[in-house]
Design an enzyme around this catalytic site. Structure first.
Site, PDB file in Angstrom:
ATOM      1  N   SER A   1      34.717  -5.404  77.321  1.00 39.22           N
ATOM      2  CA  SER A   1      34.242  -4.034  77.087  1.00 39.22           C
ATOM      3  C   SER A   1      33.609  -3.454  78.328  1.00 39.22           C
ATOM      4  CB  SER A   1      33.178  -4.039  75.994  1.00 39.22           C
ATOM      5  OG  SER A   1      33.699  -4.532  74.804  1.00 39.22           O
TER       6      SER A   1
ATOM      7  N   HIS B   1      41.991  -2.936  77.653  1.00 39.29           N
ATOM      8  CA  HIS B   1      40.839  -2.706  76.771  1.00 39.29           C
ATOM      9  C   HIS B   1      41.259  -1.906  75.540  1.00 39.29           C
ATOM     10  CE1 HIS B   1      36.687  -0.745  76.087  1.00 39.29           C
ATOM     11  NE2 HIS B   1      36.780  -1.870  75.431  1.00 39.29           N
TER      12      HIS B   1
ATOM     13  N   GLU C   1      42.937   1.070  77.459  1.00 37.81           N
ATOM     14  CA  GLU C   1      42.545   1.372  78.844  1.00 37.81           C
ATOM     15  C   GLU C   1      43.092   0.246  79.715  1.00 37.81           C
ATOM     16  OE1 GLU C   1      38.216   3.138  79.930  1.00 37.81           O
ATOM     17  OE2 GLU C   1      38.216   1.649  78.371  1.00 37.81           O
TER      18      GLU C   1
ATOM     19  N   ASN D   1      33.726   3.294  77.688  1.00 33.44           N
ATOM     20  CA  ASN D   1      32.387   2.769  77.368  1.00 33.44           C
ATOM     21  C   ASN D   1      31.305   3.302  78.307  1.00 33.44           C
ATOM     22  OD1 ASN D   1      33.040   1.418  75.064  1.00 33.44           O
ATOM     23  ND2 ASN D   1      33.399  -0.548  76.065  1.00 33.44           N
TER      24      ASN D   1
HETATM   25  N1  3HC Z   1      46.974  -0.586  60.009  1.00 32.57           N
HETATM   26  C1  3HC Z   1      47.441   0.661  60.131  1.00 32.57           C
HETATM   27  N2  3HC Z   1      46.792   1.761  59.693  1.00 32.57           N
HETATM   28  C2  3HC Z   1      45.624   1.572  59.072  1.00 32.57           C
HETATM   29  C3  3HC Z   1      45.074   0.283  58.901  1.00 32.57           C
HETATM   30  C4  3HC Z   1      45.796  -0.833  59.404  1.00 32.57           C
HETATM   31  N3  3HC Z   1      45.346  -2.070  59.306  1.00 32.57           N
HETATM   32  N4  3HC Z   1      43.879   0.421  58.285  1.00 32.57           N
HETATM   33  C5  3HC Z   1      43.701   1.747  58.088  1.00 32.57           C
HETATM   34  N5  3HC Z   1      44.753   2.431  58.552  1.00 32.57           N
HETATM   35  C6  3HC Z   1      44.920   3.902  58.580  1.00 32.57           C
HETATM   36  C7  3HC Z   1      44.688   4.580  57.240  1.00 32.57           C
HETATM   37  O1  3HC Z   1      45.853   4.573  56.485  1.00 32.57           O
HETATM   38  C8  3HC Z   1      44.299   5.975  57.653  1.00 32.57           C
HETATM   39  O2  3HC Z   1      45.449   6.686  58.036  1.00 32.57           O
HETATM   40  P1  3HC Z   1      45.636   8.275  57.714  1.00 32.57           P
HETATM   41  O3  3HC Z   1      44.556   8.961  58.503  1.00 32.57           O
HETATM   42  O4  3HC Z   1      47.024   8.580  58.199  1.00 32.57           O
HETATM   43  O5  3HC Z   1      45.444   8.378  56.246  1.00 32.57           O
HETATM   44  C9  3HC Z   1      43.484   5.734  58.932  1.00 32.57           C
HETATM   45  O6  3HC Z   1      43.914   4.464  59.422  1.00 32.57           O
HETATM   46  C10 3HC Z   1      41.992   5.715  58.680  1.00 32.57           C
HETATM   47  O7  3HC Z   1      41.693   4.678  57.739  1.00 32.57           O
HETATM   48  P2  3HC Z   1      40.759   4.886  56.475  1.00 32.57           P
HETATM   49  O8  3HC Z   1      41.107   6.162  55.756  1.00 32.57           O
HETATM   50  O9  3HC Z   1      40.771   3.626  55.680  1.00 32.57           O
HETATM   51  O10 3HC Z   1      39.315   4.975  57.069  1.00 32.57           O
HETATM   52  P3  3HC Z   1      38.481   6.208  57.547  1.00 32.57           P
HETATM   53  O11 3HC Z   1      39.180   7.508  57.430  1.00 32.57           O
HETATM   54  O12 3HC Z   1      37.148   6.015  56.907  1.00 32.57           O
HETATM   55  O13 3HC Z   1      38.360   5.896  59.115  1.00 32.57           O
HETATM   56  C11 3HC Z   1      37.843   4.678  61.063  1.00 32.57           C
HETATM   57  C12 3HC Z   1      37.835   4.681  59.552  1.00 32.57           C
HETATM   58  C13 3HC Z   1      39.280   4.648  61.573  1.00 32.57           C
HETATM   59  C14 3HC Z   1      37.128   3.419  61.504  1.00 32.57           C
HETATM   60  C15 3HC Z   1      37.152   5.980  61.573  1.00 32.57           C
HETATM   61  O14 3HC Z   1      35.885   6.093  60.965  1.00 32.57           O
HETATM   62  C16 3HC Z   1      36.981   5.994  63.060  1.00 32.57           C
HETATM   63  O15 3HC Z   1      37.906   6.283  63.810  1.00 32.57           O
HETATM   64  N6  3HC Z   1      35.749   5.707  63.521  1.00 32.57           N
HETATM   65  C17 3HC Z   1      35.427   5.676  64.940  1.00 32.57           C
HETATM   66  C18 3HC Z   1      35.797   4.331  65.483  1.00 32.57           C
HETATM   67  C19 3HC Z   1      35.569   4.262  66.960  1.00 32.57           C
HETATM   68  O16 3HC Z   1      35.021   5.127  67.609  1.00 32.57           O
HETATM   69  N7  3HC Z   1      35.983   3.130  67.528  1.00 32.57           N
HETATM   70  C20 3HC Z   1      35.816   2.868  68.923  1.00 32.57           C
HETATM   71  C21 3HC Z   1      34.660   1.943  69.106  1.00 32.57           C
HETATM   72  S1  3HC Z   1      34.395   1.561  70.807  1.00 32.57           S
HETATM   73  C22 3HC Z   1      35.368   0.232  71.075  1.00 32.57           C
HETATM   74  O17 3HC Z   1      36.054  -0.284  70.229  1.00 32.57           O
HETATM   75  C23 3HC Z   1      35.332  -0.314  72.451  1.00 32.57           C
HETATM   76  C24 3HC Z   1      34.583  -1.609  72.530  1.00 32.57           C
HETATM   77  O18 3HC Z   1      34.691  -2.094  73.842  1.00 32.57           O
HETATM   78  C25 3HC Z   1      33.125  -1.499  72.147  1.00 32.57           C
END
Ligand code: 3HC
Length: 281
Positions: free
Chosen positions: A117, A138, A150, A189
């Site tokens: 990260s 990443h 990334e 990040n």
């Molecule tokens: N495979 C494929 N698609 C999937 C899936 C899977 N395993 N699980 C869920 N999905 C799809 C769903 O079908 C849905 O699709 P749609 O929009 O076409 O209907 C979509 O993904 C969203 O899923 P959910 O409806 O179940 O969930 P939410 O709408 O509550 O969204 C979330 C959940 C995607 C986690 C959203 O809240 C989000 O994007 N949050 C922000 C996450 C973020 O910022 N992540 C980055 C963190 S930083 C990082 O990772 C870097 C590291 O270095 C720290």
């Protein structure tokens, strides 16, 4: 590239393995013991079941993906892979140890990538005899859902290796790619984590409630989740490790870890994975 190794089957490693297998690659995941390997497999099966339920994947494609994933406890089983992606916890000494071991067993042309990260990639490349074949890949959590990878090049990464890995991420895995230089935190990040820590400081000083801060960013800026719930999802330990890397790299006061973040990590409140963070789960 069709034979992919993944070091670690945690949230990120399992997600990377899942999307690579869904894209048709043969994947082998290294885990430390059978319990961790079982957890990794269950994590992947659960995510695939969710994708089937959401009609993103049909049942037979999900079964084929599972069949393409093997788990092992022996790093020697990764010797034949063409690309190995390290997704171990954010502990530099652990990562360098894996890079040194991998370097000793894989073929000279194998590419070694890290999902770190925030740790500058050259420090991991330095543990190998092939720094020109080491780069950052990443991914973002949840890996099957978020489209970005990334690609991080060090001062030593061979541009043809960058091209090969970018093509794999974009054309095989179907991800969007961006190119970053090798600075702590890379592009995303370096922007995201100081923002998340600013939210922690608001809680710490009693300026606003956790719920109001999160609601503010969801309703006011159309973010899918607020900063404090996002920290719980990323993990407070990982968030701390990233802000520490940024602070070490740039030294500026706004990169100093908020004491509340440190205290919560020391208390074992790591977020969603331990059931307690800024929210209870
Ligand atoms: N495979 C494929 N698609 C999937 C899936 C899977 N395993 N699980 C869920 N999905 C799809 C769903 O079908 C849905 O699709 P749609 O929009 O076409 O209907 C979509 O993904 C969203 O899923 P959910 O409806 O179940 O969930 P939410 O709408 O509550 O969204 C979330 C959940 C995607 C986690 C959203 O809240 C989000 O994007 N949050 C922000 C996450 C973020 O910022 N992540 C980055 C963190 S930083 C990082 O990772 C870097 C590291 O270095 C720290």
């Amino acid at each position: 590239m069709n034979r992919i190794g993944v070091i670690g089957g945690g949230t990120m490693g399992a997600g990377i393995a899942e999307i690579a297998a869904r894209a048709g690659s043969e994947v082998i995941i290294l885990e430390r013991d059978t319990t961790a390997a079982d957890t990794a497999r269950r994590r992947i099966e659960k995510s695939l079941a969710r994708a089937v339920e959401a009609e993103k994947l049909n049942r037979s494609a999900a079964d084929e993906a599972v069949a393409r994933i093997a788990l092992t406890m022996s790093i020697d089983d990764l010797a034949d892979q063409e690309l190995v992606i390290e997704a171990a916890p954010e502990i530099e000494s652990l990562k360098t140890e894996f890079f040194a071991k991998l370097d000793a067993i894989v073929a000279p042309e194998t590419i070694l990538a890290t999902n770190t990260s925030a740790i500058p990639v050259i420090r991991l490349a330095g543990a190998t005899t092939r720094p020109e074949r080491v780069l950052g890949m990443h991914f973002f959590n949840p890996v099957p859902v978020l489209p970005l990878v990334e690609i991080v090049s060090t001062l030593k990464t061979d541009p043809t290796v960058v091209g090969k890995v970018t093509t794999y991420a974009r054309d095989t895995l179907g991800k969007d790619t961006i190119q970053s230089k090798d600075q702590a935190g890379f592009i995303v990040n370096a922007l995201l984590i100081p923002y998340l820590c600013a939210a922690i400081r608001m809680v710490e000083t009693g300026f606003a409630t956790t719920e109001d801060i999160d609601q503010g960013m969801i309703s006011g800026c159309a973010h899918p989740m607020g900063p404090l719930r996002l920290i719980d999802t990323i993990g407070l330990d990982t968030t701390l490790a990233i802000i520490e890397s940024l602070h070490q790299e740039f030294g500026q006061p706004h990169y100093a870890p908020p004491p509340l973040l440190r205290r919560m990590v020391e208390a074992g409140h790591l977020g969603r994975k331990t059931g307690q963070g800024f929210y209870d789960y």
